[in-house]
Design a protein around this motif. Structure first.
Motif, PDB file in Angstrom:
ATOM      1  N   ALA A 128      15.156  12.473 -14.647  1.00 44.45           N
ATOM      2  CA  ALA A 128      13.913  12.328 -13.886  1.00 44.45           C
ATOM      3  C   ALA A 128      13.613  10.854 -13.635  1.00 44.45           C
ATOM      4  N   GLN A 129      12.819  10.598 -12.595  1.00 47.96           N
ATOM      5  CA  GLN A 129      12.374   9.248 -12.262  1.00 47.96           C
ATOM      6  C   GLN A 129      10.853   9.212 -12.179  1.00 47.96           C
ATOM      7  N   PHE A 130      10.269   8.168 -12.734  1.00 49.07           N
ATOM      8  CA  PHE A 130       8.842   7.919 -12.548  1.00 49.07           C
ATOM      9  C   PHE A 130       8.651   7.070 -11.295  1.00 49.07           C
ATOM     10  N   VAL A 131       7.547   7.323 -10.594  1.00 45.87           N
ATOM     11  CA  VAL A 131       7.237   6.599  -9.363  1.00 45.87           C
ATOM     12  C   VAL A 131       5.796   6.114  -9.444  1.00 45.87           C
ATOM     13  N   GLY A 132       5.580   4.846  -9.144  1.00 44.07           N
ATOM     14  CA  GLY A 132       4.233   4.285  -9.103  1.00 44.07           C
ATOM     15  C   GLY A 132       4.002   3.570  -7.783  1.00 44.07           C
ATOM     16  N   THR A 133       2.812   3.717  -7.208  1.00 41.02           N
ATOM     17  CA  THR A 133       2.517   3.130  -5.894  1.00 41.02           C
ATOM     18  C   THR A 133       1.154   2.465  -5.897  1.00 41.02           C
ATOM     19  N   LEU A 134       1.078   1.276  -5.314  1.00 50.42           N
ATOM     20  CA  LEU A 134      -0.180   0.588  -5.019  1.00 50.42           C
ATOM     21  C   LEU A 134      -0.249   0.401  -3.506  1.00 50.42           C
ATOM     22  N   GLN A 135      -1.411   0.669  -2.901  1.00 46.76           N
ATOM     23  CA  GLN A 135      -1.526   0.549  -1.453  1.00 46.76           C
ATOM     24  C   GLN A 135      -2.907   0.058  -1.051  1.00 46.76           C
ATOM     25  N   GLN A 136      -2.970  -0.543   0.131  1.00 52.32           N
ATOM     26  CA  GLN A 136      -4.207  -1.098   0.677  1.00 52.32           C
ATOM     27  C   GLN A 136      -4.300  -0.697   2.146  1.00 52.32           C
ATOM     28  N   SER A 137      -5.479  -0.234   2.563  1.00 50.32           N
ATOM     29  CA  SER A 137      -5.693   0.108   3.969  1.00 50.32           C
ATOM     30  C   SER A 137      -6.354  -1.063   4.687  1.00 50.32           C
ATOM     31  N   PHE A 138      -6.185  -1.089   6.022  1.00 49.92           N
ATOM     32  CA  PHE A 138      -6.734  -2.163   6.841  1.00 49.92           C
ATOM     33  C   PHE A 138      -7.376  -1.544   8.084  1.00 49.92           C
ATOM     34  N   GLY A 139      -8.645  -1.805   8.275  1.00 49.57           N
ATOM     35  CA  GLY A 139      -9.356  -1.303   9.440  1.00 49.57           C
ATOM     36  C   GLY A 139      -9.872   0.110   9.276  1.00 49.57           C
ATOM     37  N   ALA A 140      -9.952   0.610   8.065  1.00 47.83           N
ATOM     38  CA  ALA A 140     -10.435   1.977   7.838  1.00 47.83           C
ATOM     39  C   ALA A 140     -11.951   2.013   7.875  1.00 47.83           C
ATOM     40  N   GLN A 141     -12.521   3.025   8.537  1.00 46.93           N
ATOM     41  CA  GLN A 141     -13.959   3.213   8.610  1.00 46.93           C
ATOM     42  C   GLN A 141     -14.296   4.688   8.471  1.00 46.93           C
ATOM     43  N   THR A 142     -15.446   4.964   7.896  1.00 47.65           N
ATOM     44  CA  THR A 142     -15.940   6.336   7.822  1.00 47.65           C
ATOM     45  C   THR A 142     -16.526   6.720   9.179  1.00 47.65           C
ATOM     46  N   PRO A 143     -16.789   8.013   9.417  1.00 48.28           N
ATOM     47  CA  PRO A 143     -17.425   8.409  10.686  1.00 48.28           C
ATOM     48  C   PRO A 143     -18.755   7.714  10.929  1.00 48.28           C
ATOM     49  N   ALA A 144     -19.409   7.260   9.859  1.00 43.60           N
ATOM     50  CA  ALA A 144     -20.688   6.559  10.003  1.00 43.60           C
ATOM     51  C   ALA A 144     -20.501   5.068  10.264  1.00 43.60           C
ATOM     52  N   GLY A 145     -19.256   4.600  10.354  1.00 42.39           N
ATOM     53  CA  GLY A 145     -18.991   3.200  10.629  1.00 42.39           C
ATOM     54  C   GLY A 145     -18.948   2.315   9.408  1.00 42.39           C
ATOM     55  N   VAL A 146     -18.940   2.894   8.213  1.00 41.31           N
ATOM     56  CA  VAL A 146     -18.888   2.113   6.972  1.00 41.31           C
ATOM     57  C   VAL A 146     -17.456   1.697   6.692  1.00 41.31           C
ATOM     58  N   ASN A 147     -17.271   0.442   6.291  1.00 43.76           N
ATOM     59  CA  ASN A 147     -15.937  -0.054   5.962  1.00 43.76           C
ATOM     60  C   ASN A 147     -15.359   0.755   4.795  1.00 43.76           C
ATOM     61  N   ALA A 148     -14.160   1.325   4.990  1.00 43.85           N
ATOM     62  CA  ALA A 148     -13.546   2.165   3.959  1.00 43.85           C
ATOM     63  C   ALA A 148     -12.258   1.565   3.425  1.00 43.85           C
ATOM     64  N   ASP A 149     -11.998   0.275   3.747  1.00 45.68           N
ATOM     65  CA  ASP A 149     -10.801  -0.364   3.201  1.00 45.68           C
ATOM     66  C   ASP A 149     -10.897  -0.422   1.684  1.00 45.68           C
ATOM     67  N   ALA A 150      -9.807  -0.023   1.007  1.00 44.43           N
ATOM     68  CA  ALA A 150      -9.815  -0.017  -0.455  1.00 44.43           C
ATOM     69  C   ALA A 150      -8.388   0.015  -0.967  1.00 44.43           C
ATOM     70  N   ALA A 151      -8.206  -0.518  -2.174  1.00 44.87           N
ATOM     71  CA  ALA A 151      -6.921  -0.438  -2.854  1.00 44.87           C
ATOM     72  C   ALA A 151      -6.830   0.901  -3.582  1.00 44.87           C
TER      73      ALA A 151
END
Length: 727
Positions: free
Chosen positions: A244-267
Motif C-alpha cells: 500500500a501507499q500513503f498519499v498526502g495533498t496540500l492545495q490552494q485555490s485562487f479566485g474562488a468566491q461563494t454565490p454571495a461574492g465572499v472570498n472563498a480562497d483557502a488552503a
C-alpha cells in the motif's frame, strides 16, 4: 420509533432527483481531435504515468479535476480531506470522504460522502449539505501504443438529492515528466438553486510534474471556475501493508468566491491510502525461497551415513515422520497411509485445517509438499482428503515427482496437468492401509472474536451514526460434522443518536447470549451438502436454520437454498418467523461469480436478488441488488480476513478472528414517485444464517478444480514459509 430518513438530503425532509446528462457532440469532437494531436506529440517522449490519487470529487485525478487514469483492477483507495466546493458556501464543518475500487480493467467505482454543515442551535438537525454520491469512470481502449488515455465519467449517478451530478470526457497524456489533462464536463444544476452548479461544468484541465525522486508532485489546475495549485506526496510501497501507499495533498485555490461574492480562497488538505488488494498473487508467482529454505536436488547422492539411514527407513518410518511433520505445522485429525493405485502406490493424507484461515490452499500446499518430500519409496501420487469437523469434503491428488520438481523450479504447467480435485471423493478410507486408524488430536474449544457494526451514513442527523459491539463465538466440535455454537454480544461504543431514546435507537446492539445452537452438516449424496442448526437465535427466538448446496456435475456452478423458522418474530426482524431464499450461482471465472435468486426477506416482502462477486486474493468485492415489494436496494460489500494467515497452534482452546468478515453499504433506489432515500435497517435484508457452508466449510465459496489449479504458486509459497522447518 420508526427510523426512516433520507441518506442524501437536500435539506431536512426534502429530496429530488435529476436525469443524467452527457457531453455534447461538439465537445466530443474537439477532444477527439485534441487527443490525436497529443498522441502524435507524445510519441517522442518516454511514457511515465503520474502516480494515482483521488481528487476531491471522489475520482482518480488531480487536486479537483478527474484524469483519464483509473484505479488498477483490484486496487482500493481511501481518502479524507477538508475541501468544500465554494458554490455551496462556507460551513463550519467541511469534510470529504471517498472509497474507490478498481473492479475490472478500465473501470473504477467511487463512493463519496460530502459533509458541509453547521449545527442548528437547540436541534439535532443542521444547515448546509450532507450528501452521499456514487461516481463511475470508464477508460476507453487505446487506439495505438502511444495514444493518450481517454475516459468518460459520471458523478453522482443516483440519489434522492443530487448536488454533484455531472458527465465528462477527459484526455490525459505524458510529455516527458509532465502529465497533462484536458476535459469537458456537463453538470446538472443544484436541486435547491436552479441554474447554479455545485459541481464542475465546462472546460477543465491541469498539469502535474514530479519533483525528482522525492515522492512529491507539483500540480496546477483549472476546474472551469477557479484555479488551484498544490503539492502531493506518495510514500514508497509498504510491504507490511500489502504494498500500500500513503498519499498526502496540500492545495490552494485562487479566485474562488461563494454565490454571495465572499472570498472563498483557502488552503486545504487530504490524506489517503491506495492498496492493491490482489498484489499478493503476483508475489506468490515470483516467490524465491531463501538459501536456508533450499531443498536438495531430487537426484542428490546421499553420503554414506545418510545412505545407511535411508536403508533402515521403512515405509512405516516415513509415514510416522510425515504424520509428525503435518501435526507440527498445525494440522488436525491427521491420518496417513498407503493404498494401491492404478500405476503404483498412493500416499493418502487425511487432515483438517483450522489454523490457516485465509485460504485452504495454504494447508493444501503443506500437505502436498510434505507428502511429496517425505513419501515412502515407490509412492507415485499424494492424495489429500480435506475434512471439516471430521466430515470429508473434497480430495486433491498430484504426482509425487512432479510436485517435488515444482517445489524446486516453480514450473507450474506440469503440476496443473497432474493435479486432480473433486468433491468428497469416491475413494473411501476402506482400502487405505493407515499407519494408525486413530487420527491425531483436534482442538476442543474454538473461540472467535469479531466486531458487530450497525450504522447509518449521511443522514439529516449525523454524518455517521453507529453501534459497535464485540461478538465472541464459542465453537465446540462434537461428532462427525456436528458442533455446538454460541454467540455472546457485548456492546462497547454507540454514537449519541444510537443511545437509548435517540433517533437511531433501533441501531443499538443488544447485549447477551445471541445464539446457542447445535449444528449438523452432512452429505445427502455426493453432489448435495446440507447443514441444519436448531436452538436459540436472535437472543430470544427458538427455531431452526438450514442450508443446502447442490453442486452441478461437470461445472463449478451450484444451486443454493436457505431457510429459517422460529417460534416468534426475532427482535427487530419483523416478518422473519418463516424466511427462505433460493438462488443459482454461476462461476464466470475462478475468481468471479454471478448469483441470481428469489427471497422472502426479513420484512416479509418477496422479490429477486442479484449478486456479482469478485475475489482479489483473499478479499472479495460484491455488488448486489435486492427488491422486495415496492422497495429496491443496491449496494457494495467488502469481505476480508480478520485473523493472521497462520493462526494459533492447535491446543485444547484456540483463539482466532473470522476467516472472512463482511461489511456492506447500501442505498435505496428511488424514483420520481418516491424520491426520499430512507434509512430502513430491517427492510429487504439478505437472509443471514449463524453458520454458513460457504464460509465455514467451503473456503468462502472458492472451491473447484480450476481454482486450486490456479493457487499452486500459493501452495508452494506456503510450503516454504511454514513447512520447511519440519523437514
Amino acid at each position: 420509533m420508526a427510523t426512516q430518513f433520507k441518506l442524501s438530503p437536500l435539506h431536512p425532509f426534502q429530496s429530488r432527483q435529476h436525469a443524467g446528462v452527457h457531453p455534447s457532440i461538439g465537445s466530443v469532437s474537439t477532444l477527439a481531435v485534441l487527443s490525436l494531436l497529443l498522441g502524435s506529440a507524445s510519441a517522442a517522449w518516454a511514457q511515465s504515468p503520474s502516480p494515482l490519487a483521488a481528487s476531491t470529487q471522489g475520482v482518480t485525478g488531480g487536486l479537483v479535476i478527474p484524469s483519464a487514469q483509473v484505479l488498477p483492477t483490484g486496487s482500493l483507495a481511501l481518502t479524507y480531506g477538508n475541501f468544500q466546493e465554494n458554490a455551496l458556501g462556507l460551513n463550519g464543518t467541511q469534510k470529504n470522504f471517498s472509497l474507490g475500487l478498481g473492479l475490472f480493467q478500465g473501470f473504477e467505482l467511487y463512493g463519496r460522502l460530502a459533509d458541509y454543515t453547521d449545527p442548528i442551535a437547540g436541534s439535532i438537525l443542521f444547515s448546509g449539505a450532507r450528501d452521499l454520491s456514487a461516481n463511475v469512470k470508464f477508460q476507453l481502449p487505446a487506439l495505438w501504443a502511444t495514444a493518450p488515455s481517454i475516459a468518460i465519467g459520471f458523478n453522482d449517478v443516483a440519489g434522492g438529492a443530487a448536488y454533484f451530478k455531472s458527465a465528462y470526457l477527459v484526455v490525459s497524456d505524458q510529455f516527458g515528466p509532465v502529465s497533462a489533462t484536458l476535459g469537458y464536463a456537463r453538470g446538472t444544476p443544484r436541486n435547491d438553486a436552479p441554474g447554479e452548479f455545485a459541481t464542475f461544468n465546462g472546460v477543465f484541465g491541469g498539469l502535474s510534474v514530479p519533483l525528482g525522486a522525492t515522492g512529491l508532485t507539483a500540480l496546477a489546475e483549472y476546474d472551469g471556475r477557479q484555479k488551484h495549485a498544490g503539492l502531493r506526496w506518495h510514500s514508497p510501497s509498504i510491504a507490511a501493508l500489502g504494498n500500500a501507499q500513503f498519499v498526502g495533498t496540500l492545495q490552494q485555490s485562487f479566485g474562488a468566491q461563494t454565490p454571495a461574492g465572499v472570498n472563498a480562497d483557502a488552503a486545504k488538505f487530504s490524506v489517503g491510502l491506495i492498496m492493491p488488494l490482489g498484489d499478493t498473487e503476483s508475489k506468490q508467482a515470483t516467490y524465491k525461497p531463501s538459501a536456508s529454505q533450499a531443498l536438495p536436488p531430487i537426484d542428490a547422492k546421499p553420503d554414506a551415513k545418510s545412505a545407511d539411514s535411508a536403508m533402515k527407513a521403512t515405509p512405516a518410518d516415513r509415514l510416522s515422520s510425515l504424520r509428525k511433520a503435518l501435526v507440527g505445522v498445525g494440522l488436525e485429525r491427521v491420518r496417513v497411509g498407503l493404498r494401491d493405485g492404478m500405476v503404483g502406490k498412493v500416499l493418502v493424507v487425511e487432515y483438517e485445517n483450522n489454523r490457516y484461515a485465509h485460504n485452504e490452499a495454504d494447508a493444501l500446499g503443506l500437505v502436498l509438499g510434505l507428502g511429496a518430500e517425505m513419501a515412502p519409496q515407490g509412492a507415485q501420487r499424494v492424495h489429500a482428503i480435506t475434512l471439516k469437523g471430521g466430515l470429508a469434503l473434497y480430495e486433491t491428488s498430484v504426482g509425487v515427482t512432479v510436485f517435488r520438481e515444482f517445489l524446486r523450479d516453480g514450473a507450474a504447467s506440469p503440476v496443473r496437468d497432474s493435479l486432480v480435485w473433486d468433491r468428497l471423493g469416491a475413494t473411501g478410507s476402506y482400502d487405505v492401509q493407515w499407519l494408525d486408524n486413530a487420527p491425531s488430536s483436534h482442538s476442543l474449544v474454538r473461540l472467535e472474536l469479531k466486531p458487530e457494526l450497525a450504522y447509518a451514513v449521511g443522514t439529516e442527523f449525523a454524518a455517521l451514526d453507529y453501534s459497535l459491539a464485540a461478538n465472541l463465538q464459542v465453537k465446540v466440535p462434537l461428532w462427525r460434522g456436528a458442533r455446538l455454537q454460541s454467540n455472546f454480544v457485548q456492546q462497547f461504543a454507540n454514537s449519541p443518536n444510537a443511545q437509548i431514546g435517540g433517533i437511531f435507537e433501533d441501531l443499538r446492539q443488544r447485549n447477551g447470549l445471541k445464539t446457542l445452537a447445535l449444528q449438523q452438516s452432512f452429505w445427502l449424496n455426493p453432489d448435495i451438502l446440507t447443514s441444519v442448526a436448531v436452538g436459540r437465535f436472535h437472543y430470544d427466538a427458538l427455531g431452526a436454520q438450514g442450508e443446502a448446496l447442490a453442486f452441478i456435475p461437470g461445472t463449478s456452478n451450484l444451486l443454493r437454498g436457505r431457510a429459517a423458522a422460529y417460534n416468534q418474530a426475532p427482535g427487530g426482524l419483523v416478518g422473519q418467523e418463516r424466511t427462505l431464499a433460493a438462488s443459482y450461482r454461476h462461476a464466470l471465472a475462478t475468481d468471479v461469480s454471478l448469483e441470481a435468486g428469489v427471497q422472502k426477506y426479513g420484512d416479509g416482502s418477496f422479490g429477486p436478488s442479484l449478486e456479482w462477486t469478485r475475489w482479489f486474493g483473499d478479499v472479495s468485492v460484491q455488488l448486489f441488488y435486492r427488491a422486495g415489494a415496492q422497495r429496491k436496494f443496491a449496494g457494495l460489500q467488502l469481505s476480508f480476513p480478520l485473523t493472521p494467515r497462520q493462526g494459533m497452534a492447535p491446543g485444547p482452546v484456540v483463539f482466532s478472528g473470522p476467516s472472512q468478515y463482511a461489511q456492506s453499504v447500501r442505498t435505496r433506489i428511488t424514483d420520481a414517485n418516491e424520491a426520499a432515500n430512507l434509512v430502513q435497517p430491517s427492510a429487504v435484508r439478505d437472509l443471514a444464517l449463524e453458520t454458513t457452508l460457504d464460509v465455514d466449510q467451503l473456503n468462502a465459496g472458492r472451491l473447484s478444480q480450476a481454482y486450486f489449479a490456479g493457487q499452486i504458486h500459493r501452495m508452494r509459497q506456503a510450503f516454504y514459509i511454514y513447512a520447511t522447518p519440519k523437514l
